[in-house]
Write a protein that holds these residues in place. Structure first.
Motif, short mmCIF file in Angstrom:
data_model
loop_
_atom_site.label_atom_id
_atom_site.label_comp_id
_atom_site.label_asym_id
_atom_site.label_seq_id
_atom_site.Cartn_x
_atom_site.Cartn_y
_atom_site.Cartn_z
N THR A 101 45.92 -9.28 14.06
CA THR A 101 45.28 -8.12 12.96
C THR A 101 46.37 -7.78 11.91
OG1 THR A 101 43.52 -7.62 14.56
CG2 THR A 101 44.09 -6.10 12.67
N VAL B 18 49.62 0.63 22.60
CA VAL B 18 49.18 1.50 21.53
C VAL B 18 47.74 1.06 21.24
CG1 VAL B 18 49.33 2.91 19.39
CG2 VAL B 18 51.22 2.59 20.84
N CYS B 19 47.74 -0.14 20.45
CA CYS B 19 46.64 -0.77 19.76
C CYS B 19 45.92 -1.82 20.43
CB CYS B 19 47.00 -1.16 18.69
SG CYS B 19 47.73 0.19 17.67
N GLY B 20 46.55 -2.53 21.70
CA GLY B 20 45.87 -3.71 22.32
C GLY B 20 46.22 -4.93 21.88
N LEU C 266 53.61 -2.15 20.79
CA LEU C 266 52.13 -2.25 19.78
C LEU C 266 51.11 -2.55 20.69
CD1 LEU C 266 51.03 -2.61 16.92
CD2 LEU C 266 51.61 -4.88 17.07
N GLU D 50 44.99 -7.48 20.29
CA GLU D 50 44.21 -7.81 19.36
C GLU D 50 45.29 -6.91 18.09
OE1 GLU D 50 40.29 -6.85 16.67
OE2 GLU D 50 40.45 -6.29 18.82
N ALA D 51 45.94 -6.25 18.04
CA ALA D 51 46.64 -5.86 16.84
C ALA D 51 47.69 -6.93 16.38
CB ALA D 51 47.48 -4.82 17.48
#
Length: 441
Positions: free
Chosen positions: A411, A403-405, A400, A407-408
């Motif tokens: 969030t 793919v999204c950093g 995760l 912060e994902a």
């Protein structure tokens, strides 16, 4: 002859009865609201089929007086479906200062407009008006004129009406205090040299900000009738701490660290502390607007339809204000705040607080604890993967993050919990019983 008593307003019968109007295995709301004695009084003899009090008088032409007759002049319970309900809730009716209190209590007990029609009323509001008029007030209240369900109710919680010092304190000064303290802390740290004094200043500043937030939650529109549980407090502290420190720590742990102090998201900390002000104002907007709609509504369905858009509008206004404050904090500090993660966290905290303010505790506790648990599990899985043979534990979190950093993680955790709370809050906060005096709930 059946002797009636006056139990509490929300007492349920010990043995729910079935009626011809109820489905298989489903209790009849009329009999459960009127009390166990109403069923026996509605029978005409030993061979009766056990209909409700409303059924026994249907078509007889003996309609109850709408607020004109006192309890002594009312027909016997067998011929008056409302009188059985009044006996069951006599304490509530005698204590109520407005028919809205009776309507909200009946709704909380399961009464709907459709059920009220079986008591010969078009909605719960008109039924509550008759019950309020027919039950005598306490001795100290007999001189007061009966209140009308169409009158705007006096606020039962929150800031006092008018431009009083109390209202100025709870709506302006206290909500601004966390942001002012946080801004002062960050400005002081920018000038303070590293060392023990700086560390002590950080600890003192964080405690001061948290104390200011606690003051806002104890006074004004965000004050709940009962203190939040330990689980709610711990989960909230974890979520706020992770929003400021968690992304940097998780990213450093994935890289094999942390071997030094990871970066702190000061912009998010400042934006969230400044957002206490719009949170208080939006909570006040929703609570005051819901009470005004309650006074104007003529049915539970009408009130719910008018309250749902108000809740969504209040939440939207708060999120817009939060996004603007986060952007402002980032511009002032020269950093990029976590807009998505902080926005999801803000929505989660506001919805949880609104539910707590209006008497719902279980759902906010579960939502906050779940979001905090997901963040904790992601961090622990990365750290535990360093143990021999445990590399697989970090695969979901690392995938995760790639793919999204980092912060994902917060969030996703806060957004899912906030959406679940929103689904629960829309029907729960659209009920009339959620907007009465907490002492009567």
């Amino acid at each position: 002859m059946t002797t009636h008593h006056a139990p509490g307003p929300l007492d349920a019968p010990s043995r729910p009865a079935r009626s011809a109007h109820a489905g298989p295995g489903e209790p009849d709301p009329v009999r459960s609201l009127a009390g166990p004695g109403a069923a026996g009084e509605g029978r005409s003899g030993p061979g009766s089929t056990g209909g409700t009090a409303a059924d026994s008088v249907a078509g007889t032409g003996d309609s109850p007086a709408s607020g004109s007759a006192g309890p002594g002049a009312a027909a016997p319970p067998g011929g008056d479906p409302v009188k059985a309900l009044m006996h069951r809730h006599r304490e509530l009716c005698a204590r109520a200062v407005d028919p809205l209190e009776i309507a909200a209590a009946l709704e909380a007990h399961g009464m709907t407009d459709r059920t009220a029609a079986r008591f010969r009323h078009r909605d719960v509001f008109s039924l509550a008006e008759e019950m309020y008029a027919r039950v005598p007030r306490h001795t100290s209240d007999r001189s007061a004129p009966p209140a009308s369900a169409h009158a705007v109710p006096e606020p039962v919680a929150g800031p006092a009406a008018g431009a009083s010092p109390s209202r100025l304190l709870t709506l302006v000064l206290l909500p601004a205090l966390p942001g002012v303290l946080c801004a002062g802390l960050l400005a002081g740290l920018a000038q303070a040299p590293p060392g023990r004094a700086r560390t002590l200043a950080v600890v003192a500043g964080v405690l001061a900000v948290l104390s200011a937030v606690q003051l806002c939650l104890r006074h004004g529109p965000l004050r709940s009738p009962r203190p939040a549980g330990v689980a709610v407090r711990l989960a909230t502290l974890w979520l706020l701490g992770y929003a400021v420190l968690g992304d940097g720590l998780l990213a450093a742990a994935v890289r094999g660290g942390p071997d030094r102090l990871w970066p702190v998201d000061t912009a998010t900390a400042l934006g969230l502390s400044l957002a206490m002000w719009p949170a208080v104002l939006c909570a006040r907007l929703f609570t005051g607007g819901a009470r005004r709609r309650l006074a104007r509504s003529r049915g539970l369905g009408e009130f719910a339809a008018a309250t749902r858009p108000l809740l969504l509008a209040s939440l939207t206004c708060y999120l817009a204000a939060l996004a603007g404050l986060l952007a402002l904090a980032g511009a002032l500090l020269g950093a990029s705040p976590a807009l998505a993660g902080a926005g999801a966290l803000g929505a989660l905290l506001l919805l949880a607080r609104l539910l707590l303010v209006h008497g719902h505790r279980a759902t906010p506790t579960v939502a906050l604890a779940t979001a905090a648990g997901v963040e904790l599990a992601a961090l622990c899985s990365v750290l535990a993967s360093r143990l021999p043979g445990c590399d697989f534990l970090a695969v979901p979190a690392e995938t995760l993050i790639e793919v999204c950093g980092a912060e994902a993680v917060p969030t996703l955790a806060c957004a899912v919990a906030a959406f679940a709370l929103l689904v629960r809050a829309v029907p729960a906060l659209s009920r009339a019983s959620a907007h009465t005096d907490p002492g009567t709930r």
